[in-house]
Design a protein around this motif. Structure first.
Motif, PDB file in Angstrom:
ATOM      1  N   PRO A   1      -5.103   4.149  10.173  1.00 46.51           N
ATOM      2  CA  PRO A   1      -5.722   4.505   8.899  1.00 46.51           C
ATOM      3  C   PRO A   1      -4.679   5.163   7.993  1.00 46.51           C
ATOM      4  CG  PRO A   1      -6.385   6.046  10.616  1.00 46.51           C
ATOM      5  CD  PRO A   1      -5.517   5.020  11.264  1.00 46.51           C
ATOM      6  N   PRO A   2      -4.973   5.305   6.688  1.00 43.48           N
ATOM      7  CA  PRO A   2      -3.989   5.889   5.781  1.00 43.48           C
ATOM      8  C   PRO A   2      -3.667   7.335   6.127  1.00 43.48           C
ATOM      9  CG  PRO A   2      -6.073   5.436   4.661  1.00 43.48           C
ATOM     10  CD  PRO A   2      -6.178   4.853   6.023  1.00 43.48           C
TER      11      PRO A   2
ATOM     12  N   ASP B   1      -1.575  -6.112   2.211  1.00 43.00           N
ATOM     13  CA  ASP B   1      -2.437  -4.950   1.960  1.00 43.00           C
ATOM     14  C   ASP B   1      -1.665  -3.628   1.994  1.00 43.00           C
ATOM     15  OD1 ASP B   1      -4.695  -6.435   1.660  1.00 43.00           O
ATOM     16  OD2 ASP B   1      -5.297  -6.290   3.766  1.00 43.00           O
TER      17      ASP B   1
ATOM     18  N   GLN C   1       1.232  -2.343  -0.727  1.00 45.31           N
ATOM     19  CA  GLN C   1       0.874  -1.792  -2.032  1.00 45.31           C
ATOM     20  C   GLN C   1       0.032  -0.539  -1.907  1.00 45.31           C
ATOM     21  OE1 GLN C   1      -0.757  -4.896  -4.493  1.00 45.31           O
ATOM     22  NE2 GLN C   1      -1.010  -6.262  -2.790  1.00 45.31           N
ATOM     23  N   ALA C   2      -0.135  -0.038  -0.709  1.00 45.93           N
ATOM     24  CA  ALA C   2      -1.000   1.119  -0.530  1.00 45.93           C
ATOM     25  C   ALA C   2      -0.295   2.394  -0.983  1.00 45.93           C
ATOM     26  CB  ALA C   2      -1.393   1.245   0.937  1.00 45.93           C
ATOM     27  N   PRO C   3      -1.069   3.385  -1.463  1.00 49.67           N
ATOM     28  CA  PRO C   3      -0.437   4.626  -1.911  1.00 49.67           C
ATOM     29  C   PRO C   3      -0.189   5.591  -0.759  1.00 49.67           C
ATOM     30  CG  PRO C   3      -2.767   4.688  -2.413  1.00 49.67           C
ATOM     31  CD  PRO C   3      -2.498   3.362  -1.758  1.00 49.67           C
ATOM     32  N   TYR C   4      -0.013   5.095   0.450  1.00 48.91           N
ATOM     33  CA  TYR C   4       0.228   5.984   1.587  1.00 48.91           C
ATOM     34  C   TYR C   4       1.508   5.565   2.292  1.00 48.91           C
ATOM     35  CZ  TYR C   4      -4.495   7.168   0.490  1.00 48.91           C
ATOM     36  OH  TYR C   4      -5.609   7.544  -0.212  1.00 48.91           O
TER      37      TYR C   4
ATOM     38  N   ARG D   1       2.942   1.905   4.217  1.00 51.44           N
ATOM     39  CA  ARG D   1       4.096   1.128   3.740  1.00 51.44           C
ATOM     40  C   ARG D   1       5.137   0.988   4.837  1.00 51.44           C
ATOM     41  NH1 ARG D   1       3.231   4.055  -1.369  1.00 51.44           N
ATOM     42  NH2 ARG D   1       4.773   5.563  -0.696  1.00 51.44           N
TER      43      ARG D   1
ATOM     44  N   TYR E   1     -10.928   2.118   5.819  1.00 53.81           N
ATOM     45  CA  TYR E   1     -10.132   1.944   7.030  1.00 53.81           C
ATOM     46  C   TYR E   1     -10.187   3.227   7.866  1.00 53.81           C
ATOM     47  CZ  TYR E   1      -8.265  -2.127   4.597  1.00 53.81           C
ATOM     48  OH  TYR E   1      -8.135  -3.307   3.928  1.00 53.81           O
ATOM     49  N   ALA E   2     -10.128   4.368   7.181  1.00 56.92           N
ATOM     50  CA  ALA E   2     -10.172   5.633   7.906  1.00 56.92           C
ATOM     51  C   ALA E   2     -11.524   5.796   8.603  1.00 56.92           C
ATOM     52  CB  ALA E   2      -9.914   6.792   6.952  1.00 56.92           C
TER      53      ALA E   2
ATOM     54  N   GLU F   1      -0.520   0.098  -8.183  1.00 54.11           N
ATOM     55  CA  GLU F   1       0.875   0.247  -7.780  1.00 54.11           C
ATOM     56  C   GLU F   1       1.810  -0.236  -8.890  1.00 54.11           C
ATOM     57  OE1 GLU F   1      -1.375  -1.612  -6.321  1.00 54.11           O
ATOM     58  OE2 GLU F   1      -0.690  -3.648  -6.670  1.00 54.11           O
TER      59      GLU F   1
ATOM     60  N   TYR G   1      -2.927   7.293  -6.049  1.00 53.73           N
ATOM     61  CA  TYR G   1      -1.631   6.746  -6.448  1.00 53.73           C
ATOM     62  C   TYR G   1      -0.813   7.782  -7.207  1.00 53.73           C
ATOM     63  CZ  TYR G   1      -2.913   2.106  -4.911  1.00 53.73           C
ATOM     64  OH  TYR G   1      -3.257   1.036  -4.132  1.00 53.73           O
TER      65      TYR G   1
ATOM     66  N   ASP H   1       0.621  10.182  -4.705  1.00 51.38           N
ATOM     67  CA  ASP H   1       1.683   9.572  -3.918  1.00 51.38           C
ATOM     68  C   ASP H   1       2.961   9.409  -4.737  1.00 51.38           C
ATOM     69  OD1 ASP H   1       2.611   8.102  -1.517  1.00 51.38           O
ATOM     70  OD2 ASP H   1       2.685   6.423  -2.905  1.00 51.38           O
TER      71      ASP H   1
END
Lengths: 280, 361
Positions: free
Chosen positions: A56-57, A240, A243-246, A250, B50-51, B218, B238, B241
């Motif tokens: 998970p993120p 997926d 491009q995630a902010p985590y 990445r 997802y979490a 992004e 975002y 981050d």
């Protein structure tokens, strides 16, 4: 005069080498970037990188189990579906080029090549995913098989048509039927090209993202290998997670990129090794 | 002989791969009966989904929740087509769709998000303050320079350069754009008319040559990062981050606020919910944006999970467990991902009601 010629010769050689190198630069850059960014991620996670489900993120930086198994299963299933069809289509087109069916098949395979892969995904979505009521590994494999079909067909076609006419004539002169000539003489001679074709298909199936978007689902919570259930694939994971902010996602994406490139090389080298003994 | 070798070569390549699959198929089969719920929709909620999925799996090994981020619109369409078990959507069902599926569909506001305004001003650094009106004027192209008196007035202490403002916006269709433009319209209706509210709009600033489109959160983030004197709007996660400074935005009470868990929750504390999760939520987004509450950040939105009331027998327990988890434990600290905000207690209780609404059918 001789010096000028020698100089021009060197200059030309240099240019060719330079341009050839330039063509290789993107490939080298890609591989290097994957190694530099993905290597440490895999190294620090060790085997766990492959045996855990995706994280998970904001959590751990390892786990591509579902995508790895998914990609292998997809590559296998789609090759199983796609290669026999491509093979027969190629034989038909090369050995019976003037039959009506041969012409239609050639035309269709060329048209399929032009089709954007996302459209193939949507097509499979409407004819398979909707009736089945859920995305599935099977649906995705069929989409991938459709994507690789024209490539594999073209490769096998080229390989078959490179076999000299005289061999065919010799076979026919012995009283063999056309089909027998095709399968017992032409195909064995062209085996190397045929295998290359299959490999290109396999690689294509491993690397495609767009046909999977609507058809595969993203089964990342737990591993599923049932072809009728949803699955996952490395390109989809990279798409997926990149491009995630985590940061951790990445990093996993980089590691997965390296795995994907390694898989390509592995399949390629393995196949090359087993084929090496074959002589025309 | 050649054909024999060929016949040998192909299995040699494939055998190891088949072996791996069979191995995992056999280990997978040992696990007990598993129920899989597949959902799709909002890309905004994806990391949180997802979490939740991974938390649920460790708590209830028999339950696998899988989620695909395909965008709210596509996810809803999949759900209504019966191809997915549930959907996640940033906007609730529009009124006409809700009427059509009245009594059959449950909607749950499960998580809160905010849109942050990020900017790149090398000289000024942090601490920029903006109002909805000034933002609207920037995105119409009316305010062209950073040292415009209307910006200076709000930021007397900042060193604002005489540089052109590059206004970055989404080039793709996006719920983020819809919420942002809704905010511009609600806070400055005379500058930002109703026609300019939507998922993808014709940006007035583009026609003046100072607008730049970028794909996805992004894309906007990286464009702002690499373009000095630019400004953009992205989901809070975002912005966090990216490390870029965020602008404090004025709410109707005249307070300048940055997004924070507290200021985002404030925006929904007085919001009027329908009588039950079966009700019509279609006016909710307009109520939470630019909410007239003390201490409330003004660009806030819900994300909804959408379920059927009736499920086949084997899925009922799974759906109930899932809803119960996201209404209780899933909202606790540590289970909510950075950049997301849990809904307040009253909304959790409201969502929990849905557990008893789900039935076999």
């Amino acid at each position: 005069m001789a010096e000028v010629r020698a100089l021009l010769d060197i200059l030309f050689k240099g240019c060719v080498l330079l341009i050839a190198f330039l063509a290789l630069v993107p490939v080298l850059h890609l591989t290097l970037a994957a190694i530099v960014n993905g290597g440490p991620v895999i190294a620090s996670a060790g085997l766990k990188f492959f045996t855990e489900v995706p994280p998970p993120p904001g959590n751990r930086t390892y786990g591509i189990l579902t995508s790895l198994i998914g990609t292998i299963e997809l590559a296998l299933l789609s090759t199983l579906v796609g290669v026999p069809i491509s093979f027969m289509a190629a034989v038909l087109v090369v050995e019976f080029p003037h039959s009506r069916l041969g012409r239609i098949v050639r035309l269709l395979s060329r048209t399929l090549l032009e089709l954007p892969t996302i459209l193939i995904g949507m097509f499979v979505f409407t004819i398979i995913v909707v009736p089945l009521g859920s995305p599935s590994i099977l649906a995705a494999s069929i989409a991938l098989a459709l994507v690789m079909l024209p490539y594999v067909t073209t490769y096998i076609e080229t390989a078959l048509s490179s076999v000299p006419r005289t061999y065919r004539e010799a076979g026919l002169a012995l009283g063999m039927t056309k089909a027998r000539v095709a399968f017992t003489i032409v195909v064995p001679i062209a085996v190397r090209g045929v295998v290359t074709g299959i490999l290109v298909g396999l690689a294509k199936a491993m690397g495609e993202t767009a046909p999977l978007l609507f058809t595969l689902g993203r089964a990342r919570t737990s591993l599923n290998v049932d072809p009728l259930g949803p699955g996952d694939a490395i390109p989809l994971l990279i798409y997926d997670y990149a491009q995630a902010p985590y940061e951790n996602l990445r990093e996993v994406a980089w590691g997965a990129t390296l795995v994907l490139i390694t898989l390509f090389l592995l399949v390629y080298v393995l196949a090359r090794l087993t084929i090496r003994g074959v002589r025309v | 002989m050649v054909s024999l070798r060929f016949l040998l070569a192909v299995p040699l390549v494939f055998l190891p791969l088949i072996a791996i699959i069979v191995y995992f198929a056999s280990t997978g089969a040992e696990e007990a009966e598993k129920t899989v719920l597949i959902g799709s929709g909002s890309s905004f909620i994806a990391p949180q989904m997802y979490a939740w999925a991974s938390q649920l799996k460790s708590k209830y090994p028999w339950l696998a929740v899988e989620y695909e981020s395909v965008g709210s619109g596509a996810g809803l369409a999949n759900f209504l087509d019966g191809v997915r078990d549930f959907a996640a959507s940033d906007p609730p069902l529009p009124k006409n769709l809700w009427e059509k599926y009245r009594g059959k569909v449950i909607q749950l506001p499960v998580i809160l998000g905010a849109i942050a305004v990020i900017y790149n001003l090398p000289e000024a650094g942090e601490g920029l303050r903006l109002t909805g009106e000034v933002l609207a004027l920037i995105y119409t192209g009316e305010i062209k320079y950073w040292d415009d008196p209307r910006i200076k007035e709000l930021n007397p202490g900042l060193n604002l350069p005489s540089k052109e403002i590059i206004a970055v916006h989404r080039s793709d269709s996006s719920g983020t754009t819809e919420i942002f433009t809704l905010f511009l319209h609600k806070s400055a209706p005379s500058v930002w008319p109703r026609e300019l509210v939507g998922k993808a709009i014709d940006w007035p600033v583009d026609r003046k040559g100072n607008g730049v489109g970028a794909k996805g959160n992004e894309g906007v983030t990286s464009t702002v990062k690499s373009t000095p004197y630019s400004i953009g709007y992205v989901e809070w996660s975002y912005a966090l981050d990216s490390g870029l400074p965020m602008a404090a935005i004025m709410n109707p009470r005249g307070e300048f606020l940055l997004p924070s868990i507290e200021s985002i929750q404030k925006a929904v504390q007085n919001v009027e919910l329908p009588e039950s999760p079966l009700g019509d939520f279609s006016s909710l987004p307009l109520d939470v944006v630019y909410a007239d509450v003390e201490g409330a950040y003004p660009i806030v939105s819900f994300t909804f999970l959408i379920f059927w009331v009736e499920y086949p027998q084997e899925k009922v327990e799974a759906v109930r467990t899932f809803i119960e988890y996201v209404s209780t434990e899933g909202q606790m600290e540590g289970n909510v991902v950075k950049g997301y905000v849990p809904v307040p207690d009253n909304i959790r209780r409201f969502n929990l009601e849905a557990v008893s609404l789900v039935r076999e059918g």
